[in-house]
Enzyme design. Structure first.
Site, PDB file in Angstrom:
ATOM      1  CG  ASP A  40     134.214 -29.828 124.213  1.00  0.00           C
ATOM      2  OD1 ASP A  40     135.069 -29.356 124.420  1.00  0.00           O
ATOM      3  OD2 ASP A  40     133.122 -29.836 123.254  1.00  0.00           O
ATOM      4  CB  THR A 138     127.240 -22.145 110.177  1.00  0.00           C
ATOM      5  OG1 THR A 138     126.560 -20.746 110.291  1.00  0.00           O
ATOM      6  CG2 THR A 138     128.272 -22.067 109.399  1.00  0.00           C
ATOM      7  CG  ASP A 139     123.082 -18.954 108.794  1.00  0.00           C
ATOM      8  OD1 ASP A 139     124.289 -18.819 108.989  1.00  0.00           O
ATOM      9  OD2 ASP A 139     122.039 -18.745 108.766  1.00  0.00           O
ATOM     10  CD  GLU A 140     128.264 -16.896 110.473  1.00  0.00           C
ATOM     11  OE1 GLU A 140     129.289 -16.296 109.672  1.00  0.00           O
ATOM     12  OE2 GLU A 140     127.082 -15.985 111.672  1.00  0.00           O
ATOM     13  CE1 TYR A 163     131.930 -20.671 112.746  1.00  0.00           C
ATOM     14  CE2 TYR A 163     130.633 -19.038 111.495  1.00  0.00           C
ATOM     15  CZ  TYR A 163     131.267 -20.669 112.420  1.00  0.00           C
ATOM     16  OH  TYR A 163     129.830 -21.054 112.690  1.00  0.00           O
ATOM     17  CB  SER A 164     131.667 -17.884 107.164  1.00  0.00           C
ATOM     18  OG  SER A 164     132.339 -16.921 106.353  1.00  0.00           O
ATOM     19  CE  LYS A 167     131.424 -25.512 110.868  1.00  0.00           C
ATOM     20  NZ  LYS A 167     131.207 -26.194 111.776  1.00  0.00           N
ATOM     21  N   PRO A 218     126.267  -2.832 123.675  1.00  0.00           N
ATOM     22  CG  PRO A 218     129.025  -4.397 123.267  1.00  0.00           C
ATOM     23  CD  PRO A 218     127.376  -4.496 124.285  1.00  0.00           C
TER      24      PRO A 218
END
Ligand code: NAD
Ligand code: DAU
Length: 357
Positions: A40, A138-140, A163-164, A167, A218
């Site tokens: 990492d 991810t599901d995104e 982002y998606s 990925k 928010p």
């Protein structure tokens, strides 16, 4: 049940983040004797305080470094005779990908390519009898759903945020390494996780920490976007299950069948914390503030995880009622952790443990 792969030495990337650290706690306790090397780089989201308790374990090693550093990755694979890579390391926050997409491509796409390429060389050198590369995704990558339907493993990729998209790019590279080189890869795609060590930029921990501090909550747009929530401990066991039993070359959707509109989650967390903090009923809801929507905000995610159940016998063990109550209690009991990550104070922990950066 399919034949089980039994890893002896696992390289976990991004193991100081939210899901990676939960996975390491879970995996080490369930697999004594199996070595775990955590690579990492410790971005703002990497926190070694998440790993207190495993650091003394002789099976565990931490290495600070970049998944995009081919020389380092190659050395670790050889030195520790790695037979499984479980790849979490990523830039993970959608809002940050809108304001600064470049690092998302660098880490999520190019970093994954370096890991894949070094893994291919290591696997083809034949120094370990069996090998698996598991891409945590991810599901995104599937885009956004209307009011009905679910994402299955056959749903076409239609990522909408930087982002998606990054990925999805990485997922396609993983597929390419299986199709082109026959490398034994696995690809999981999971819905939204919640639980301990979740960085308070994400919806649930942000709401908990703002409620405790009586700060505004928010809510983006009309608050009616839907997410499908899974406890991170259930996700950790799902990943281990796929690593050991999943057929190489395949994709596995992971989810909790637990859809919530954002505003309903925020109201629930407000009401539970009214009780736990001894505030008047309805007091915390007064902190809710509707704000400008996230650009390109996906409306609904919902995962069909029936392949996980059918082929690998995995099912979530947490009810949402139990999971969210436990999560709120964890944040209440670990306010020092929240203060450290919001102030950046957790970096001192690294220096104490491992010296100057
Ligand atoms: P996180 O942001 O909490 O942690 C990411 C970790 O990766 C950090 O420890 C960071 O230091 C490390 N990292 C970043 N760049 C690196 C690099 N170049 N080299 C080495 N390490 C690096 O993320 P998370 O929420 O734990 O997500 C982990 C993985 O799971 C990601 O791949 C994400 O796409 C995926 N995922 C997350 C969710 C979710 O709800 N959080 C759901 C499905 C899938
Ligand atoms: O679906 C899996 C994904 O879940 C992972 O791949 C990502 O790494 C992870 O960050 C998460 O992405 P989301 O964008 O769904 O999570 P986030 O917590 O940022 O937002 C959840 C929902 O809440 C989303 O509809 C946006 C909304 N939201 C979020 C924040 C931070 C708000 O309304 N207010 C907020 O302040």
């Amino acid at each position: 049940m399919p034949e089980q792969f039994a890893p002896q030495s696992v390289l976990v990337t991004g193991g100081a983040g939210f899901i990676g650290s939960n996975f390491i706690h879970s995996f080490i306790s369930r697999n004594p004797g199996c070595r775990v090397v955590n690579l990492d780089i410790l971005t703002y989201a990497g926190n070694l305080e998440n790993l207190k308790g495993v650091e003394e374990n002789p099976d565990y090693r931490f290495v600070r470094g970049d998944i995009g550093d081919a020389g380092l990755v190659s050395r670790l694979l050889a030195e520790f005779r790695i037979d499984a890579v479980v790849h979490f390391a990523a830039e993970s926050h959608v809002d940050r990908s809108i304001t600064g997409p470049e690092i998302f491509v660098r880490t999520n796409v190019l970093g994954t390519q370096v890991l894949l390429e070094e893994s291919r060389r290591h696997w083809q050198a034949g120094v370990v009898p069996a090998f698996r590369f598991l891409q945590v995704s991810t599901d995104e990558v599937y885009g956004s759903l209307g009011d009905t339907g679910f994402f299955t493993e056959e749903t076409p990729l239609a990522a909408n945020s930087p982002y998606s998209a990054s990925k999805a790019g990485a997922d396609l590279l993983v597929r390419a390494y299986y199709e082109t080189f026959g490398m034994p890869t696995l690809n999981t795609r999971c819905s939204n996780n919640y639980g301990p060590y979740h960085f308070p930029e994400k919806l649930i921990p942000l709401m908990i920490s703002n409620i405790i501090g009586r700060r505004p909550l928010p809510v983006y747009g009309d608050g009616l976007n839907v997410r499908d929530w899974l406890h991170v401990k259930d996700h950790s066991i799902a990943i281990e299950t796929v690593l050991k039993g999943g057929k190489p070359g395949q994709v596995f959707n992971i989810g909790g069948n637990n859809e919530w509109k954002n505003i309903d989650i925020v109201n629930l967390v407000c009401d539970l914390l009214d009780g736990k903090l001894g505030r008047q009923p309805g007091e915390n809801r007064k902190l809710i503030t509707f704000v400008k929507d996230r650009p390109g905000h996906d409306r609904r995610y919902a995962i069909d995880a029936s392949k996980m159940r059918r082929e690998l016998g995995w099912e979530p063990s947490y009810t949402f009622e139990k999971g969210i109550a436990e999560t709120i209690d964890w944040y209440l009991a670990n306010q020092e952790w929240v203060e450290h990550v919001t102030s950046g104070g957790y970096r001192e922990y690294y220096e104490k443990q491992y010296g100057e950066r």
